[in-house]
Scaffold this motif. Structure first.
Motif, PDB file in Angstrom:
ATOM      1  N   GLU A   1       8.161   3.406  -1.251  1.00  0.00           N
ATOM      2  CA  GLU A   1       8.393   2.128  -1.930  1.00  0.00           C
ATOM      3  C   GLU A   1       9.801   2.058  -2.506  1.00  0.00           C
ATOM      4  O   GLU A   1      10.487   1.021  -2.394  1.00  0.00           O
ATOM      5  CB  GLU A   1       7.355   1.937  -3.044  1.00  0.00           C
ATOM      6  N   LEU A   6      10.452  -1.716  -2.118  1.00  0.00           N
ATOM      7  CA  LEU A   6       9.178  -2.423  -2.141  1.00  0.00           C
ATOM      8  C   LEU A   6       8.624  -2.450  -3.558  1.00  0.00           C
ATOM      9  O   LEU A   6       8.944  -1.581  -4.371  1.00  0.00           O
ATOM     10  CB  LEU A   6       8.176  -1.737  -1.205  1.00  0.00           C
ATOM     11  N   SER A  36       2.527  -1.334  -4.305  1.00  0.00           N
ATOM     12  CA  SER A  36       2.211  -2.246  -3.202  1.00  0.00           C
ATOM     13  C   SER A  36       1.580  -1.516  -2.021  1.00  0.00           C
ATOM     14  O   SER A  36       0.846  -2.115  -1.244  1.00  0.00           O
ATOM     15  CB  SER A  36       3.463  -2.993  -2.739  1.00  0.00           C
ATOM     16  N   CYS A  61      -1.397  -2.020   2.574  1.00  0.00           N
ATOM     17  CA  CYS A  61      -0.655  -2.699   1.510  1.00  0.00           C
ATOM     18  C   CYS A  61      -1.551  -3.763   0.883  1.00  0.00           C
ATOM     19  O   CYS A  61      -2.522  -4.222   1.491  1.00  0.00           O
ATOM     20  CB  CYS A  61       0.619  -3.338   2.055  1.00  0.00           C
ATOM     21  N   THR A 106       4.893  -7.237   1.593  1.00  0.00           N
ATOM     22  CA  THR A 106       5.212  -5.818   1.745  1.00  0.00           C
ATOM     23  C   THR A 106       4.965  -5.355   3.171  1.00  0.00           C
ATOM     24  O   THR A 106       5.772  -4.624   3.761  1.00  0.00           O
ATOM     25  CB  THR A 106       4.370  -4.984   0.765  1.00  0.00           C
ATOM     26  N   ASP A 146       7.736  -6.668   5.376  1.00  0.00           N
ATOM     27  CA  ASP A 146       8.993  -5.939   5.134  1.00  0.00           C
ATOM     28  C   ASP A 146       8.991  -4.600   5.865  1.00  0.00           C
ATOM     29  O   ASP A 146      10.017  -4.163   6.400  1.00  0.00           O
ATOM     30  CB  ASP A 146       9.190  -5.726   3.631  1.00  0.00           C
TER      31      ASP A 146
END
Length: 339
Positions: free
Chosen positions: A286, A291, A295, A321, A326, A329
């Motif tokens: 993360e 992030l 998440s 997630c 997230t 991404d």
């Protein structure tokens, strides 16, 4: 002469009496006919008045029903307008030019480049078709699924709890939904704020959180659908901030279940220090990928480690997630996990 005049007088008297009797009889007949006509007319008019009263009541009820239908159509139109605006906003994201897909590494390429770590290619477990290769109908279908999913919240509670809902019928679910909306309206009123507009006028802003559906998944799980994504997010905030009020409706063991968005990451070194059961390793991902914290809720090896071959050095990893951003991404970027 006297004898002649006397019969004439008698005759005249008889004629006069006959005329009087005829006039009296005609008066009686006309009076009877007038009474009969009056009675008949009043009876018909009375029935007509009753029919007119019934028609007036029907028209009044019909007007009330039309007014209620008009209000329902107005609310439906507002809801559809909000859905259309969200779909337009999501559709605009697909107009950006797609990035060229990165070819996944092969086992041979990994064996040749063991000195330097290779980026792990991420693939969604649901489909291998690139987004830019989807048809317009497929994109619209995906948008509708994403929008509907964003407007739902999964609620779980302990069915053994004495305060848990016990009526799984349609009537019981409808009453539970009405109680929920009543409580949400009270909480929305508490969040009322005063804002000053450009013309320096004070405007009152009242939030709207409204549940439009409540579906029983099983005896201890309800799927709640809200009118907008903001309403769904606000309910989750209320469930944390005003949990004692929400518990009065469902139960003291109420739990809002986080959504799960899964993806598969391939070619992860399985003999190095990386351990998906270690929370610090997930938190490091993360931080490196910028992030949101917490998440990534779960990571598991796709295959049981006990079933690996003796010389296996990489494996596939399942990452879960709690929000779609997230997940996107991670899909659009790259993850480097060194051995």
């Amino acid at each position: 002469m006297a004898l002649y005049s006397k019969p004439a007088k008698i005759k005249n008297a008889v004629l006069a009496m006959a005329f009087l009797l005829e006039a009296d009889i005609m008066d009686q007949i006309l009076s009877s006919l007038a009474d009969a006509i009056t009675t008949k007319t009043m009876g018909r008019l009375s029935n007509l008045v009753k029919k007119l009263s019934t028609m007036a009541e029907f028209l009044a009820a019909n007007d009330a029903q039309r007014a209620e239908s008009t209000l329902t159509l107005k609310l439906t139109s507002e809801t559809l307008a909000g859905v259309s605006s969200l779909l337009d906003a999501m559709a605009s994201k697909f107009t950006n030019p797609p990035q060229q897909p990165i070819a996944p590494p092969t086992w041979a390429s990994i064996a040749k480049t063991s000195a330097s770590p290779q980026p792990a290619t991420v693939h969604s477990h649901q489909t291998l078709t690139p987004a830019y290769a989807l048809s317009t109908d497929d994109k619209i279908c995906i948008q509708q699924h994403v929008l509907h999913n964003a407007c739902t919240v999964l609620i779980k509670f302990n069915p053994m709890d004495d305060s848990a809902p016990t009526d799984p019928s349609v009537t019981g679910t409808s009453k539970l939904q009405d109680a929920l909306n009543k409580m949400l309206k009270t909480l929305n009123n508490k969040q009322t704020s005063l804002n000053q507009g450009k013309d320096r006028e004070i405007k009152v802003t009242t939030l709207k959180t409204h549940a439009i559906g409540l579906k029983i998944i099983n005896s201890s799980v309800y799927l709640t659908e809200f009118d907008t994504t903001d309403s769904a997010d606000r309910f989750q905030h209320y469930a944390t901030e005003y949990w004692e009020v929400i518990n009065d409706i469902f139960s003291n063991s109420l739990d809002v279940i986080d959504k799960r968005f899964n993806l598969i990451v391939r070619f992860i070194p399985c003999e190095g220090p990386f351990d998906p059961d270690n929370f610090n390793n997930l938190h490091t991902i993360e931080l490196k990928k910028s992030l949101p914290s917490m998440s990534i809720t779960l990571a598991l090896w796709l295959k049981n480690p006990d079933l690996r071959s003796p010389k296996q050095s990489v494996a596939s990893l399942k990452i879960t997630c709690n929000n779609p951003k997230t997940t996107n991404d991670i899909v659009h970027g790259q993850i480097f996990i060194c051995s």
